[in-house]
Design a protein around this motif. Structure first.
Motif, PDB file in Angstrom:
ATOM      1  N   HIS A  16      35.722 -23.389 -28.982  1.00 45.52           N
ATOM      2  CA  HIS A  16      35.439 -22.052 -29.494  1.00 45.52           C
ATOM      3  C   HIS A  16      35.351 -21.983 -31.012  1.00 45.52           C
ATOM      4  O   HIS A  16      35.059 -20.927 -31.561  1.00 45.52           O
ATOM      5  N   TRP A  17      35.602 -23.076 -31.692  1.00 43.64           N
ATOM      6  CA  TRP A  17      35.436 -23.073 -33.141  1.00 43.64           C
ATOM      7  C   TRP A  17      33.944 -23.071 -33.493  1.00 43.64           C
ATOM      8  O   TRP A  17      33.091 -23.417 -32.675  1.00 43.64           O
ATOM      9  N   ARG A  18      33.682 -22.730 -34.721  1.00 47.51           N
ATOM     10  CA  ARG A  18      32.308 -22.635 -35.201  1.00 47.51           C
ATOM     11  C   ARG A  18      31.585 -23.988 -35.110  1.00 47.51           C
ATOM     12  O   ARG A  18      32.197 -25.037 -35.288  1.00 47.51           O
ATOM     13  N   ASP A  19      30.292 -23.938 -34.843  1.00 49.25           N
ATOM     14  CA  ASP A  19      29.422 -25.111 -34.791  1.00 49.25           C
ATOM     15  C   ASP A  19      29.980 -26.182 -33.850  1.00 49.25           C
ATOM     16  O   ASP A  19      30.250 -27.317 -34.258  1.00 49.25           O
ATOM     17  N   ARG A  23      30.318 -30.237 -34.785  1.00 43.82           N
ATOM     18  CA  ARG A  23      31.645 -30.856 -34.851  1.00 43.82           C
ATOM     19  C   ARG A  23      31.762 -32.009 -33.874  1.00 43.82           C
ATOM     20  O   ARG A  23      32.404 -33.023 -34.172  1.00 43.82           O
TER      21      ARG A  23
END
Length: 229
Positions: A16-19, A23
């Motif tokens: 759910h973290w960005r990009d 990543r």
């Protein structure tokens, strides 16, 4: 030919973290930079699975996506990844299904080491978080059943094998380790790697500091293992 040595690992994708896809590519680069050849990715989303499939260096096998884990689902699944130059798949991938509040699917992959032909089996589980203060007797029983099945799988393999994943339960199987039934090859927080000591021995390993790089909320762990002659 001397007994083959290779490197295995486990990492949490933090979907759910960005990009997430970007990543995942960076995480893969960090793992390959320290020589990792087979690893588990826990909680990968659709974009991260696609990023792994597009990378020409690796092949993957994913478990069935879990549409109920935990709320904001986006094709979340566990994946086993291997470097194509070092291993080839040697059989149809399978999965171990355990029950918590919902089914949890762990991929099981049989691989062949390209240079030696040695067969290696990799199980990539993920167990849900358990807080000791709030866990019910039912949840405790379910967790113990999961762990028992995973350790039983590891023990019954007559070839080199490992359980590598985000187990979220502290440090599993201390009694079994004292009895020599399993060996812990790597650990950092909930992320652990255990191997069957009759067939694999740890010869090195370490931690990849992904937290500091803002690539995950978990550090990856890896273990260098040698096949017991």
């Amino acid at each position: 030919m001397s007994a083959p040595t290779f490197t295995i690992a486990t990492v949490n994708a933090k979907r759910h973290w960005r990009d997430p896809a970007g990543r995942m590519v960076q995480i893969l680069d960090h793992l390959l930079a320290v020589g990792v050849q087979v690893f588990t990715v826990n909680e990968a989303n659709r974009a991260q699975v696609r990023a792994l499939r597009k990378d020409p260096r690796v092949s993957i096998a994913r478990a069935t996506p879990n549409n109920r884990f935990p709320r904001r689902n986006d094709y979340v699944c566990n994946v086993v990844v291997w470097v194509k130059a070092d291993f080839r798949r040697a059989g149809v991938p399978r999965q171990m299904v355990t029950t918590w509040r919902y089914p949890l699917h762990a991929p099981m992959v049989r691989l062949a080491h390209r240079e030696s032909g040695t067969i290696y089996k990799h199980l990539g589980p993920h167990n849900p978080t358990r807080t000791a203060a709030a866990v019910s007797a039912r949840r405790t029983a379910e967790r113990r059943t999961m762990e028992h099945r995973q350790r039983r799988w590891l023990r019954r393999q007559n070839v080199p094998a490992a359980v590598a994943g985000d187990l979220n339960n502290g440090d599993p199987w201390p009694k079994a380790r004292r009895k020599g039934l399993v060996t812990r090859a790597a650990r950092n927080g909930p992320d652990t790697i255990h191997v069957n000591p009759e067939h694999l021995t740890r010869v090195g390993g370490g931690v990849i500091r992904l937290k500091a790089l803002r690539l995950s909320d978990h550090n990856a762990v890896f273990a260098r293992v040698r096949v017991v002659a």
